[in-house]
Structure formats: structure tokens, C-alpha cells
Motif scaffolding. Structure first.
Motif, PDB file in Angstrom:
ATOM      1  N   ALA A   1       4.786  13.159 -12.431  1.00 33.46           N
ATOM      2  CA  ALA A   1       3.910  13.195 -11.258  1.00 33.46           C
ATOM      3  C   ALA A   1       4.569  13.938 -10.094  1.00 33.46           C
ATOM      4  CB  ALA A   1       3.568  11.771 -10.824  1.00 33.46           C
ATOM      5  N   PRO A   2       3.781  14.636  -9.281  1.00 31.35           N
ATOM      6  CA  PRO A   2       4.322  15.250  -8.058  1.00 31.35           C
ATOM      7  C   PRO A   2       4.870  14.161  -7.129  1.00 31.35           C
ATOM      8  CG  PRO A   2       2.145  16.124  -8.570  1.00 31.35           C
ATOM      9  CD  PRO A   2       2.349  14.944  -9.466  1.00 31.35           C
ATOM     10  N   THR A   3       5.911  14.489  -6.410  1.00 30.23           N
ATOM     11  CA  THR A   3       6.567  13.526  -5.528  1.00 30.23           C
ATOM     12  C   THR A   3       6.206  13.780  -4.065  1.00 30.23           C
ATOM     13  OG1 THR A   3       8.518  14.934  -5.319  1.00 30.23           O
ATOM     14  CG2 THR A   3       8.531  13.284  -7.096  1.00 30.23           C
ATOM     15  N   LEU A   4       6.579  12.832  -3.235  1.00 31.84           N
ATOM     16  CA  LEU A   4       6.496  12.993  -1.786  1.00 31.84           C
ATOM     17  C   LEU A   4       7.619  12.188  -1.160  1.00 31.84           C
ATOM     18  CD1 LEU A   4       3.437  10.913  -0.463  1.00 31.84           C
ATOM     19  CD2 LEU A   4       4.381  10.658  -2.745  1.00 31.84           C
ATOM     20  N   ARG A   5       7.934  12.495   0.089  1.00 36.92           N
ATOM     21  CA  ARG A   5       9.011  11.766   0.752  1.00 36.92           C
ATOM     22  C   ARG A   5       8.660  10.278   0.846  1.00 36.92           C
ATOM     23  NH1 ARG A   5       9.624  14.564   6.507  1.00 36.92           N
ATOM     24  NH2 ARG A   5       7.473  13.763   6.525  1.00 36.92           N
ATOM     25  N   SER A   6       9.664   9.443   0.760  1.00 37.69           N
ATOM     26  CA  SER A   6       9.375   8.014   0.913  1.00 37.69           C
ATOM     27  C   SER A   6       8.777   7.743   2.293  1.00 37.69           C
ATOM     28  CB  SER A   6      10.631   7.174   0.693  1.00 37.69           C
ATOM     29  OG  SER A   6      11.560   7.322   1.748  1.00 37.69           O
ATOM     30  N   ALA A   7       9.117   8.557   3.285  1.00 39.08           N
ATOM     31  CA  ALA A   7       8.529   8.419   4.616  1.00 39.08           C
ATOM     32  C   ALA A   7       7.014   8.573   4.578  1.00 39.08           C
ATOM     33  CB  ALA A   7       9.123   9.455   5.571  1.00 39.08           C
ATOM     34  N   ASP A   8       6.510   9.349   3.627  1.00 33.84           N
ATOM     35  CA  ASP A   8       5.071   9.569   3.494  1.00 33.84           C
ATOM     36  C   ASP A   8       4.451   8.665   2.435  1.00 33.84           C
ATOM     37  OD1 ASP A   8       5.050  11.857   5.330  1.00 33.84           O
ATOM     38  OD2 ASP A   8       6.163  12.889   3.748  1.00 33.84           O
ATOM     39  N   LEU A   9       5.271   8.199   1.500  1.00 36.20           N
ATOM     40  CA  LEU A   9       4.766   7.359   0.414  1.00 36.20           C
ATOM     41  C   LEU A   9       4.366   5.976   0.900  1.00 36.20           C
ATOM     42  CD1 LEU A   9       4.368   6.716  -2.646  1.00 36.20           C
ATOM     43  CD2 LEU A   9       6.803   6.099  -2.698  1.00 36.20           C
TER      44      LEU A   9
ATOM     45  N   LEU B   1       9.841  10.710  -4.069  1.00 34.97           N
ATOM     46  CA  LEU B   1       9.477   9.747  -5.096  1.00 34.97           C
ATOM     47  C   LEU B   1       8.046   9.983  -5.553  1.00 34.97           C
ATOM     48  CD1 LEU B   1      10.733   6.543  -3.228  1.00 34.97           C
ATOM     49  CD2 LEU B   1      12.003   7.853  -4.943  1.00 34.97           C
ATOM     50  N   PRO B   2       7.746   9.648  -6.817  1.00 37.17           N
ATOM     51  CA  PRO B   2       6.351   9.646  -7.252  1.00 37.17           C
ATOM     52  C   PRO B   2       5.686   8.338  -6.851  1.00 37.17           C
ATOM     53  CG  PRO B   2       7.759   9.031  -9.067  1.00 37.17           C
ATOM     54  CD  PRO B   2       8.678   9.317  -7.908  1.00 37.17           C
ATOM     55  N   PRO B   3       4.368   8.306  -6.721  1.00 46.89           N
ATOM     56  CA  PRO B   3       3.680   7.031  -6.467  1.00 46.89           C
ATOM     57  C   PRO B   3       3.959   6.038  -7.594  1.00 46.89           C
ATOM     58  CG  PRO B   3       2.220   8.866  -6.029  1.00 46.89           C
ATOM     59  CD  PRO B   3       3.434   9.439  -6.702  1.00 46.89           C
TER      60      PRO B   3
ATOM     61  N   GLY C   1       0.834  -1.197   0.000  1.00 48.88           N
ATOM     62  CA  GLY C   1       0.000   0.000   0.000  1.00 48.88           C
ATOM     63  C   GLY C   1       0.869   1.246   0.000  1.00 48.88           C
ATOM     64  N   LYS C   2       0.530   2.190  -0.845  1.00 47.11           N
ATOM     65  CA  LYS C   2       1.299   3.429  -0.960  1.00 47.11           C
ATOM     66  C   LYS C   2       0.353   4.605  -1.123  1.00 47.11           C
ATOM     67  CE  LYS C   2       5.199   1.164  -3.304  1.00 47.11           C
ATOM     68  NZ  LYS C   2       4.570  -0.187  -3.321  1.00 47.11           N
ATOM     69  N   ALA C   3       0.814   5.772  -0.735  1.00 48.62           N
ATOM     70  CA  ALA C   3       0.064   6.983  -1.039  1.00 48.62           C
ATOM     71  C   ALA C   3      -0.069   7.097  -2.555  1.00 48.62           C
ATOM     72  CB  ALA C   3       0.776   8.203  -0.479  1.00 48.62           C
ATOM     73  N   THR C   4      -1.156   7.687  -3.023  1.00 47.78           N
ATOM     74  CA  THR C   4      -1.417   7.725  -4.463  1.00 47.78           C
ATOM     75  C   THR C   4      -1.160   9.092  -5.088  1.00 47.78           C
ATOM     76  OG1 THR C   4      -3.756   8.178  -4.032  1.00 47.78           O
ATOM     77  CG2 THR C   4      -3.106   5.873  -4.314  1.00 47.78           C
ATOM     78  N   SER C   5      -0.766  10.069  -4.287  1.00 47.63           N
ATOM     79  CA  SER C   5      -0.491  11.391  -4.860  1.00 47.63           C
ATOM     80  C   SER C   5       0.482  12.149  -3.973  1.00 47.63           C
ATOM     81  CB  SER C   5      -1.787  12.204  -5.020  1.00 47.63           C
ATOM     82  OG  SER C   5      -2.375  12.440  -3.750  1.00 47.63           O
ATOM     83  N   GLY C   6       1.217  13.057  -4.596  1.00 49.21           N
ATOM     84  CA  GLY C   6       2.146  13.904  -3.858  1.00 49.21           C
ATOM     85  C   GLY C   6       1.920  15.358  -4.195  1.00 49.21           C
ATOM     86  N   GLU C   7       2.699  16.226  -3.571  1.00 55.19           N
ATOM     87  CA  GLU C   7       2.583  17.661  -3.809  1.00 55.19           C
ATOM     88  C   GLU C   7       3.932  18.310  -4.083  1.00 55.19           C
ATOM     89  OE1 GLU C   7       0.684  19.201  -0.347  1.00 55.19           O
ATOM     90  OE2 GLU C   7      -1.309  18.438  -0.890  1.00 55.19           O
ATOM     91  N   GLY C   8       4.978  17.480  -4.195  1.00 50.98           N
ATOM     92  CA  GLY C   8       6.317  18.015  -4.360  1.00 50.98           C
ATOM     93  C   GLY C   8       6.736  18.130  -5.807  1.00 50.98           C
ATOM     94  N   PRO C   9       7.975  18.542  -6.041  1.00 51.63           N
ATOM     95  CA  PRO C   9       8.483  18.705  -7.405  1.00 51.63           C
ATOM     96  C   PRO C   9       8.603  17.375  -8.128  1.00 51.63           C
ATOM     97  CG  PRO C   9      10.264  18.884  -5.815  1.00 51.63           C
ATOM     98  CD  PRO C   9       8.993  18.845  -5.021  1.00 51.63           C
ATOM     99  N   ARG C  10       8.788  17.438  -9.425  1.00 49.90           N
ATOM    100  CA  ARG C  10       8.960  16.212 -10.206  1.00 49.90           C
ATOM    101  C   ARG C  10      10.207  15.457  -9.773  1.00 49.90           C
ATOM    102  NH1 ARG C  10       7.670  17.969 -16.496  1.00 49.90           N
ATOM    103  NH2 ARG C  10       5.486  18.603 -16.161  1.00 49.90           N
ATOM    104  N   LEU C  11      10.216  14.195 -10.107  1.00 51.22           N
ATOM    105  CA  LEU C  11      11.320  13.320  -9.744  1.00 51.22           C
ATOM    106  C   LEU C  11      12.641  13.818 -10.316  1.00 51.22           C
ATOM    107  CD1 LEU C  11      12.397  10.536  -8.669  1.00 51.22           C
ATOM    108  CD2 LEU C  11      11.839   9.634 -10.946  1.00 51.22           C
TER     109      LEU C  11
END
Length: 265
Positions: free
Chosen positions: A75-83, A126-128, A10-20
Motif C-alpha cells: 500500500a502507498p504510505t503517508l507520514r504518521s503526522a498525516d495518518l 506508514l501504510p494505513p 481513526g486513521k487516514a485510509t490511503s496514502g500517496e507515498g512509496p511502499r513501506l
């Protein structure tokens, strides 16, 4: 100390950060390998849907994962800690650790294995995506063997002289197998469920409970600032923290040891 973790299904499906930015990830020497796996994954996901699902081991209801795999570059990225989500990560609580006095330890000691990225750290963005280490990805073959060739050098160098607490599942353990002196400083965490049946004490391995307990163990080591240098020091520290743990003998010289964490109802 290094704590090796699997990702989560299971992973988060969206982020809000810059591209990979592949070159910004931990172990930049893996950039070429990461791009090769991403390209192979995109090739599979852009082909027949039924074939892509079969290759990736997904069900017909998981076609949204194919689109995410095709959007890695934009895709927008998020920290792996949040992904990464799921039982182990719920109990580990990396986001809260990164906002606490234990943040430095979490950044420096936690490594997450990934079928797509090889190895990442908690603050890598990372992106989802969806790609298990157990997949045989055309034309690269089994990802466990692929990443083992790529990560053995840089990770082996990082692990030199450090205790390794290995919380990975079997598929992800295939991507890095410590050898020699490093293996002798490696402790593989196994969780045993102890219960009394008809007056007799019995132990069994339960996968769901194992994920939760490994998350608890990793959090305790980070939050409490445990800095063990040997398997014996690790066991002693965890016992002091209230865990029931037993260190098993090594099968032979130059091999890792198993640490059983015993949990009860």
C-alpha cells in the motif's frame, strides 16, 4: 524533552507515498519486531473474518480494516503526522507544525506509540492499518508486554537525561514504563474537568475532553519552544502560557508524577 503520544483509532485510509520500508523507520533496531507483528497480524486477517474481527476488537462494519492490514507491504504510505487523525491530533496539528519554525522540535520530540510499529516519529512513512495496543495477537500475546520488551532498551537510551511528557492512554503506557531517574523526569498528563454543582466545585475525568486538551498541551509546548528540563519547569512554562496545571507528588522515589490540567466549561 520527549512528548509521548498514543495513536488514534481513526486513521487516514490511503496514502500517496512509496511502499513501506521498515528499516527507514525511527528506531531501526525494532525492524525485526515490527516484521514479526506484521506477519502475525497478516495471519490473523487472512483467516476466518469473524475470528479476525474478534481478535482485533472490531465490529462487523469494519471489515475494510482487515484488507488494509493485508496490504501493508504494497500500500502507498503517508507520514504518521498525516495518518493519525481524531481529536488529539486535530488539536495538535502536526502537519502544520512540520511546516512551521517548530518543525525541528516536532521531529525531535514527538514519539507516537503503535500496536503495529512499536514507536514511530512524525515523518515516518506508514501504510494505513488497524491494530490496537490492547490486542492479544496470536501467537505473540498482549502487544503492550511484547513492545515493552522490544522498546525499553532503545527508548530508554533516547530518554536518558530528558524530561518526558506522557500523553498516552493506559493501553499504550503499558508499552514503555520509565524507571529510576527517567521515571522521576516523567510527567503523566491527566485532564480534569472542573465545574460548580450546587455551589460546590467538583472535578472529574472526561476522556473526550482529555484527548483534546492533551493535543492542546503538546502543541503549546512545541509551538512556543518550551524546553523544560524538570517537572517544575514544565508546570511553570504551561502556567505562563495560560494553562491551569497542578503537579501531584510522586507516590515514591523512582516513579513518575502526574500533572493535572484543569479545564472548565
Amino acid at each position: 524533552m520527549l512528548i509521548l503520544l498514543p495513536p488514534s483509532e481513526g486513521k487516514a485510509t490511503s496514502g500517496e507515498g512509496p511502499r513501506l520500508d521498515p528499516s527507514s523507520l525511527t528506531f531501526p533496531d525494532l525492524t525485526g519486531a515490527r516484521e514479526e507483528v506484521a506477519a502475525a497480524l497478516a495471519e490473523v486477517c487472512s483467516g476466518p473474518e469473524e475470528t479476525a474481527l474478534e481478535v482485533l476488537g472490531l465490529s462487523a462494519g469494519q471489515t475494510d480494516a482487515l484488507k488494509r492490514n493485508l496490504d501493508l507491504a504494497t500500500a502507498p504510505t503517508l507520514r504518521s503526522a498525516d495518518l493519525y487523525t481524531g481529536v488529539l491530533y486535530d488539536r495538535l496539528g502536526l502537519p502544520s507544525l512540520l511546516g512551521s519554525p517548530a518543525a525541528g522540535r516536532a521531529r525531535e520530540r514527538v514519539l507516537v506509540f503503535s500496536g503495529l510499529w512499536g514507536v514511530v516519529a512524525p515523518e515516518d512513512r506508514l501504510p494505513p492499518y488497524r491494530l490496537s495496543m490492547g490486542v492479544r495477537l496470536p501467537p505473540l500475546g498482549g502487544l503492550g508486554a511484547y513492545w515493552r520488551r522490544a522498546v525499553s532498551g532503545p527508548l530508554g537510551e533516547l530518554a536518558e537525561g530528558r524530561l518526558i511528557v506522557d500523553c498516552r492512554s493506559a493501553a499504550y503506557a503499558a508499552a514503555f514504563r520509565p524507571k529510576g531517574a527517567t521515571a522521576e523526569r516523567t510527567v503523566s498528563v491527566r485532564v480534569l474537568h472542573e465545574r460548580v454543582v450546587s455551589g460546590q466545585t467538583r472535578r472529574s475525568v472526561v476522556s473526550h475532553m482529555a484527548k483534546a486538551t492533551r493535543g492542546d498541551i503538546a502543541r503549546a509546548l512545541l509551538a512556543e519552544g518550551v524546553d523544560a528540563a524538570t517537572p517544575y519547569e514544565l508546570v511553570s512554562a504551561l502556567r505562563d502560557l495560560g494553562h491551569t496545571v497542578e503537579l501531584q507528588p510522586a507516590a515514591k522515589a523512582g516513579t513518575a508524577r502526574t500533572m493535572d490540567v484543569v479545564v472548565q466549561d
